[in-house]
Design an enzyme around this catalytic site. Sequence first.
Site, PDB file in Angstrom:
ATOM      1  N   HIS A 310       0.859  -1.184   0.000  1.00  0.00           N
ATOM      2  CA  HIS A 310       0.000   0.000   0.000  1.00  0.00           C
ATOM      3  C   HIS A 310       0.893   1.231   0.000  1.00  0.00           C
ATOM      4  CE1 HIS A 310      -3.126   2.856   1.054  1.00  0.00           C
ATOM      5  NE2 HIS A 310      -3.981   1.926   0.725  1.00  0.00           N
ATOM      6  N   ASP A 367      -8.021  -5.173   0.038  1.00  0.00           N
ATOM      7  CA  ASP A 367      -8.514  -6.055  -1.032  1.00  0.00           C
ATOM      8  C   ASP A 367      -8.214  -7.519  -0.787  1.00  0.00           C
ATOM      9  OD1 ASP A 367      -7.635  -3.311  -2.883  1.00  0.00           O
ATOM     10  OD2 ASP A 367      -9.660  -4.120  -2.880  1.00  0.00           O
TER      11      ASP A 367
HETATM   12  C1  SDX Z   1      -6.244   0.124  -2.877  1.00  0.00           C
HETATM   13  O1  SDX Z   1      -4.423   4.590  -2.102  1.00  0.00           O
HETATM   14  C2  SDX Z   1      -5.369   4.000  -1.471  1.00  0.00           C
HETATM   15  O2  SDX Z   1      -5.806   4.436  -0.435  1.00  0.00           O
HETATM   16  C3  SDX Z   1      -5.956   2.793  -2.186  1.00  0.00           C
HETATM   17  C4  SDX Z   1      -6.957   1.980  -1.387  1.00  0.00           C
HETATM   18  C5  SDX Z   1      -8.232   2.743  -1.138  1.00  0.00           C
HETATM   19  O3  SDX Z   1      -8.932   2.404  -0.164  1.00  0.00           O
HETATM   20  O4  SDX Z   1      -8.588   3.602  -1.990  1.00  0.00           O
HETATM   21  O5  SDX Z   1      -6.391   1.596  -0.146  1.00  0.00           O
HETATM   22  C6  SDX Z   1      -7.365   0.740  -2.158  1.00  0.00           C
HETATM   23  O6  SDX Z   1      -6.032   0.461  -4.021  1.00  0.00           O
HETATM   24  C7  SDX Z   1      -5.369  -0.856  -2.156  1.00  0.00           C
HETATM   25  C8  SDX Z   1      -4.195  -1.355  -3.040  1.00  0.00           C
HETATM   26  C9  SDX Z   1      -4.726  -2.440  -3.960  1.00  0.00           C
HETATM   27  N1  SDX Z   1      -3.692  -2.831  -4.929  1.00  0.00           N
HETATM   28  C10 SDX Z   1      -3.057  -4.012  -4.845  1.00  0.00           C
HETATM   29  O7  SDX Z   1      -3.219  -4.829  -3.935  1.00  0.00           O
HETATM   30  C11 SDX Z   1      -2.109  -4.281  -6.009  1.00  0.00           C
HETATM   31  C12 SDX Z   1      -0.786  -4.863  -5.462  1.00  0.00           C
HETATM   32  N2  SDX Z   1      -0.077  -3.774  -4.743  1.00  0.00           N
HETATM   33  C13 SDX Z   1       0.900  -3.020  -5.487  1.00  0.00           C
HETATM   34  O8  SDX Z   1       0.625  -2.824  -6.846  1.00  0.00           O
HETATM   35  C14 SDX Z   1       1.452  -1.813  -4.727  1.00  0.00           C
HETATM   36  O9  SDX Z   1       1.766  -2.251  -3.468  1.00  0.00           O
HETATM   37  C15 SDX Z   1       0.597  -0.557  -4.628  1.00  0.00           C
HETATM   38  C16 SDX Z   1       0.193  -0.061  -5.965  1.00  0.00           C
HETATM   39  C17 SDX Z   1      -0.601  -0.791  -3.785  1.00  0.00           C
HETATM   40  C18 SDX Z   1       1.473   0.503  -3.959  1.00  0.00           C
HETATM   41  O10 SDX Z   1       2.511   0.750  -4.806  1.00  0.00           O
HETATM   42  P1  SDX Z   1       3.649   1.845  -4.488  1.00  0.00           P
HETATM   43  O11 SDX Z   1       3.392   2.521  -3.184  1.00  0.00           O
HETATM   44  O12 SDX Z   1       3.796   2.691  -5.696  1.00  0.00           O
HETATM   45  O13 SDX Z   1       4.892   0.958  -4.229  1.00  0.00           O
HETATM   46  P2  SDX Z   1       5.870   0.468  -5.359  1.00  0.00           P
HETATM   47  O14 SDX Z   1       5.085  -0.063  -6.514  1.00  0.00           O
HETATM   48  O15 SDX Z   1       6.861   1.553  -5.609  1.00  0.00           O
HETATM   49  O16 SDX Z   1       6.597  -0.807  -4.666  1.00  0.00           O
HETATM   50  C19 SDX Z   1       7.715  -0.635  -3.791  1.00  0.00           C
HETATM   51  C20 SDX Z   1       8.463  -1.978  -3.867  1.00  0.00           C
HETATM   52  C21 SDX Z   1       8.818  -2.386  -5.292  1.00  0.00           C
HETATM   53  O17 SDX Z   1       9.941  -3.259  -5.205  1.00  0.00           O
HETATM   54  P3  SDX Z   1      11.443  -2.613  -5.519  1.00  0.00           P
HETATM   55  O18 SDX Z   1      11.350  -1.953  -6.878  1.00  0.00           O
HETATM   56  O19 SDX Z   1      11.708  -1.660  -4.378  1.00  0.00           O
HETATM   57  O20 SDX Z   1      12.356  -3.819  -5.515  1.00  0.00           O
HETATM   58  O21 SDX Z   1       7.618  -3.024  -3.378  1.00  0.00           O
HETATM   59  C22 SDX Z   1       7.334  -3.943  -4.435  1.00  0.00           C
HETATM   60  C23 SDX Z   1       7.657  -3.234  -5.731  1.00  0.00           C
HETATM   61  O22 SDX Z   1       8.002  -4.164  -6.737  1.00  0.00           O
HETATM   62  N3  SDX Z   1       5.921  -4.266  -4.353  1.00  0.00           N
HETATM   63  C24 SDX Z   1       5.435  -5.500  -4.498  1.00  0.00           C
HETATM   64  C25 SDX Z   1       4.049  -5.354  -4.291  1.00  0.00           C
HETATM   65  N4  SDX Z   1       3.752  -4.076  -4.047  1.00  0.00           N
HETATM   66  C26 SDX Z   1       4.913  -3.395  -4.101  1.00  0.00           C
HETATM   67  N5  SDX Z   1       6.026  -6.683  -4.768  1.00  0.00           N
HETATM   68  C27 SDX Z   1       5.198  -7.753  -4.841  1.00  0.00           C
HETATM   69  N6  SDX Z   1       3.848  -7.705  -4.647  1.00  0.00           N
HETATM   70  C28 SDX Z   1       3.245  -6.529  -4.378  1.00  0.00           C
HETATM   71  N7  SDX Z   1       1.940  -6.470  -4.201  1.00  0.00           N
END
Ligand code: SDX
Length: 460
Positions: A310, A367
Amino acid sequence: MTNQEVAKITLGENTFDFPVVQGTEGEKAIDISTLRSKTGYITIDEGFANTGACQSAITYIDGEKGKLRYRGIPIEVMAENSTFIETAYLIIYGELPTRKEMSNFSQKVLRNASLHEAMMHFFDGGFPFSAHPMAILSSLLNSVGCYYPYMVTNQREQDLEHFDDAAALLLSKVRTIAAMTYRMKNGLPLIYPKRDLGYSQNFLHMMFTEPYHEYYPHDDITKALDLILLLHADHEQNCSTSTVRMVASSGANLFASVSAGVCALWGPLHGGANMQVIQMLQEIHATGDDGTKFIERAKRGEAKLMGFGHRLYKTYDPRAIILRGAAEKVLNIVKLKDPLLDIARRLEEKARSDSYFIDRNLYPNVDFYSGIILKAIGMPLDMFTVMFAIGRMPGWIAHWREVASKPKGKISRPRQVYIGSPLRDYVKMRYREGEISSDYESDDHKSHGFGSSENASAKA
Ligand code: SDX
């Protein structure tokens, strides 16, 4: 001497002061609204992870501590004591309703449950059966406004004057549109809302009743759905809510703004994640993996653990903790031994002990468990994100009103850092690559020198 905290930015020989803004819970922000006029510089922050777009009084989140409050009341307390409609009132109007206010609000929502009969045509060939429910929802939320032109004038004062009616109408009709979309896509007769049912019960009635068989959901199923909607009701400046605020800032009406919010929510990284969680768990189950292989793929960057991570929460999303308990309860009621729940629990345990996830603060988010409950209730996968939209409607409505009510509110118009081509000329087709040789002499051989004309106009 004021004790106003000041941020100092030094650029070359010069140091500039910028005021610091402090929020209710002590969070601090540097007000850079004069940065460009003072320094010629702008800031850049892709994804706005460090940038506050506004000051808002609706929801407070402390991501480090896993705190979420609606108008100051902790989400755990709301989940324990409130309903979705009462929570909607709190989020929209800022206070818990009195008994009379709650009765009036509930009646207004109930009275608005049905759609204008002319809208039924949308469900009779208006969309292909294959249409995604989110595409239909976004279209019809905008279309609903067409039947209430006095609510969609794009004149701030008039739209605000009819805000209470528009808010109740959207809260109520989003549910009816969603249910009728499901019925249409599945070749089922449309079921009208009933006057004697509560919000979530009426939705389940419109979804699953048959003309020959009334559907009476188990109370705990209705409560579980109501809890899911309550937990989704607002979440400050998330992608879809920021979209609603952006559209509202142009002076656009509430219907157009929430319609845009649905489009932003549809994305798999945002509201589409609940559907992706189930697809991920089904894929893991189908391959006989206990989650270990999938986690290794996620660590190699080949897959994302959907429902994990998140932008704000660096510990458990408090909504995930509440939903984890509700998932167990619903599965016991429907006497469903869903192997996906076992896989979800195993994934959670494995991720909690794996440094890849711990180092990146990747915990279950809202989720992760909501999909398991929706599946147990009998909701089809392509309706999962629609459920999120129904839940988020109060937040979108409240944020639209916060933007629309701000005196002298500014239209949102971010800047950029340009990294494209430097100034260059227009080259006529005949002199571009693959055409005749460019050493061909002729009067119009010269390219059309925009550069000189740009300079000329600058001199003019
Ligand atoms: C919602 O914003 C809100 O408030 C949203 C929400 C709401 O109520 O409105 O809370 C609802 O959208 C919840 C989130 C639902 N999405 C998912 O579950 C999709 C999976 N999660 C990711 O796509 C991600 O964690 C996000 C999009 C939620 C957050 O992404 P960020 O903050 O931009 O973080 P990032 O993508 O920069 O990741 C940082 C690191 C990366 O690794 P490195 O490049 O540092 O090596 O963490 C890794 C990412 O690859 N990473 C994950 C991951 N999420 C981040 N690796 C594996 N699985 C994941 N889910």
